[in-house]
Design an enzyme around this catalytic site. Structure first.
Site, PDB file in Angstrom:
ATOM      1  CG  HIS A  41      -1.891   1.153   1.229  1.00 31.18           C
ATOM      2  ND1 HIS A  41      -3.254   0.951   1.269  1.00 31.18           N
ATOM      3  CD2 HIS A  41      -1.728   2.492   1.167  1.00 31.18           C
ATOM      4  CE1 HIS A  41      -3.878   2.123   1.244  1.00 31.18           C
ATOM      5  NE2 HIS A  41      -2.966   3.074   1.179  1.00 31.18           N
ATOM      6  CG  HIS A  47      -0.643   7.100  -0.982  1.00 25.50           C
ATOM      7  ND1 HIS A  47      -1.819   7.300  -1.669  1.00 25.50           N
ATOM      8  CD2 HIS A  47      -0.972   6.448   0.165  1.00 25.50           C
ATOM      9  CE1 HIS A  47      -2.831   6.805  -0.953  1.00 25.50           C
ATOM     10  NE2 HIS A  47      -2.335   6.283   0.157  1.00 25.50           N
ATOM     11  CG  LEU A  48       5.074   5.613  -5.655  1.00 30.20           C
ATOM     12  CD1 LEU A  48       5.514   4.788  -6.860  1.00 30.20           C
ATOM     13  CD2 LEU A  48       6.268   5.968  -4.793  1.00 30.20           C
ATOM     14  NE  ARG A  49       0.608  11.983  -1.894  1.00 29.20           N
ATOM     15  CZ  ARG A  49      -0.406  11.517  -1.184  1.00 29.20           C
ATOM     16  NH1 ARG A  49      -1.372  10.840  -1.773  1.00 29.20           N
ATOM     17  NH2 ARG A  49      -0.469  11.736   0.116  1.00 29.20           N
ATOM     18  CG  ASN A  81      -5.406   8.372  -3.536  1.00 26.73           C
ATOM     19  OD1 ASN A  81      -4.391   7.729  -3.809  1.00 26.73           O
ATOM     20  ND2 ASN A  81      -5.588   8.964  -2.368  1.00 26.73           N
ATOM     21  CE  LYS A  96      -7.728   1.935  -0.852  1.00 28.40           C
ATOM     22  NZ  LYS A  96      -6.528   2.754  -0.620  1.00 28.40           N
ATOM     23  CG  HIS A 107      -9.645   4.488   3.196  1.00 29.10           C
ATOM     24  ND1 HIS A 107      -8.493   5.231   3.264  1.00 29.10           N
ATOM     25  CD2 HIS A 107     -10.380   4.847   4.287  1.00 29.10           C
ATOM     26  CE1 HIS A 107      -8.526   6.003   4.340  1.00 29.10           C
ATOM     27  NE2 HIS A 107      -9.676   5.787   4.973  1.00 29.10           N
ATOM     28  CG  HIS A 121      -4.950   2.106   5.601  1.00 28.31           C
ATOM     29  ND1 HIS A 121      -6.303   2.104   5.924  1.00 28.31           N
ATOM     30  CD2 HIS A 121      -4.837   2.877   4.495  1.00 28.31           C
ATOM     31  CE1 HIS A 121      -6.951   2.842   5.054  1.00 28.31           C
ATOM     32  NE2 HIS A 121      -6.093   3.325   4.178  1.00 28.31           N
ATOM     33  CG  ASP A 136      -1.686   4.830   4.068  1.00 28.65           C
ATOM     34  OD1 ASP A 136      -1.752   5.238   2.892  1.00 28.65           O
ATOM     35  OD2 ASP A 136      -2.451   5.227   4.970  1.00 28.65           O
ATOM     36  CG  HIS A 174       0.608  15.322   2.257  1.00 32.32           C
ATOM     37  ND1 HIS A 174      -0.335  15.571   1.288  1.00 32.32           N
ATOM     38  CD2 HIS A 174       0.165  14.244   2.953  1.00 32.32           C
ATOM     39  CE1 HIS A 174      -1.325  14.687   1.397  1.00 32.32           C
ATOM     40  NE2 HIS A 174      -1.036  13.875   2.398  1.00 32.32           N
ATOM     41  CB  ALA A 207      -4.666  12.827   6.304  1.00 29.63           C
TER      42      ALA A 207
END
Length: 339
Positions: free
Chosen positions: A14, A16-18, A42, A97, A136, A170, A242, A246, A258
């Protein structure tokens, strides 16, 4: 000579690589030490079709350069996906997802209701095609109760679609851990930070914005339940960081974003945690073996050698503040061997 530990083909199920500059800035932090990861869809706008999956994977591969790393791609779930569409994209993705609408970062286009009949065509096709569903799992209730309230939805979906692999993403609560034993098709990812912190660490004293995440950290008895299944490498749980980067200014601000950024330190801190609990022999299954079996993936061969040598975590990685910034952790990465 310092104590050494070898981890083979670690996986982050899980991540996030943006996109854009953020992707370029942080992708190598995961790709250097992990063999592969489930990539969250996302973005803005979210990844919803085959062309977008292929294009996003291409941008990831460009960002990681020469690193040996497999991005396992996902689609942002929509109940309008039909069987023909899913068949057309099946070879490009590892999972879908599902986000409840508006519940977390960039989830406004998610599902606003969980009527089984409305979801049945898409979930039946996924089940038939062997495509796992990652969720989620939070309601719009009181923030500390949102995940526990969602467990009944997990159980409703698991019962209605018994051949569908459902990954509770998560997880943070004792109730989610208990749900693992009730349905053979429910699985879970657990983050590093939820194994370490409770809400008290986030807001019990001075507010710690870099520990604020969704789902929010819970109570001590919830952390205890997570630790119990992670440390024994329960066959239905696997590591999913996860890790959610940011910019520093988005975290240290009113309306704090978050997400906890753990990618650069995850393996080192997991080794320290499992060693503390005399469970280092179970770390390979938690960090790799279970995920390979549950998802049926074979990641690139990679050996990460950790050394019991103090490491001071940098204050930031290209403008993103990691967990334990400026603090000393027990393990360092000595070398990474590919092939």
């Amino acid at each position: 000579m310092p104590q050494q530990l070898s981890i083979h083909s670690p996986l982050d199920m899980h991540l996030h690589l943006r996109d854009g500059e953020m992707l370029k800035n942080i992708a190598k932090a995961s790709a250097h030490t992990f063999s592969g990861a489930i990539i969250m869809p996302n973005l803005v706008p979210p990844v919803t079709n085959k062309e977008e999956v292929i294009a996003y994977k291409s941008r990831i591969m460009e960002a990681i350069g020469e690193e040996s790393f497999e991005p396992y791609m996902t689609l942002f779930f929509k109940p309008s996906y039909d069987r023909a569409f899913l068949e057309s994209v099946r070879d490009e993705i590892t999972a879908l997802k599902l986000y409840p609408a508006g519940i977390t970062t960039n989830s406004e286009g998610g599902v606003s209701g969980f009527d089984v009949e409305e979801l049945r065509p898409t979930l039946t096709a996924m089940s038939d095609l062997g495509i796992p569903l990652c969720i989620h799992g939070e309601t719009n209730g009181f923030v500390m109760d949102r995940e526990a309230e969602f467990v009944s939805i997990y159980e409703k979906l698991a019962t209605a679609f018994p051949e569908l692999k459902i990954i509770m993403e998560h997880i943070t609560t004792k109730e989610s851990v208990e749900a693992l034993e009730k349905h053979p098709n429910l699985y879970a990812t657990i983050t590093l930070h939820h194994l370490l912190i409770t809400l008290d660490d986030v807001a019990g004293g001075m507010l710690q914005p870099h520990l604020f995440c969704k789902p929010i950290a819970k109570r001590p008895h919830d952390r205890k339940a997570l630790l119990e299944v992670a440390l024994k490498a329960h066959p239905k749980v696997m590591f999913g960081s996860d890790s959610a980067p940011h910019p520093k200014e988005a975290k240290e601000a009113c309306g704090c974003a978050a997400g906890v950024f753990t990618a650069p330190i995850a393996l080192q801190v997991l080794a320290e945690l499992f060693e503390k609990h005399d469970a280092l022999d179970r770390l390979p299954d938690f960090i790799s073996g279970n995920a390979m079996r549950i998802y049926g993936v074979t990641p690139p061969s990679k050996e990460v050698v950790l050394e019991k040598s103090p490491f001071v975590v940098p204050n930031d990685y290209n403008g993103v503040v990691p967990m334990y910034a400026g603090e000393e952790i027990a393990y360092s990465i000595k070398e990474v061997n590919v092939g």
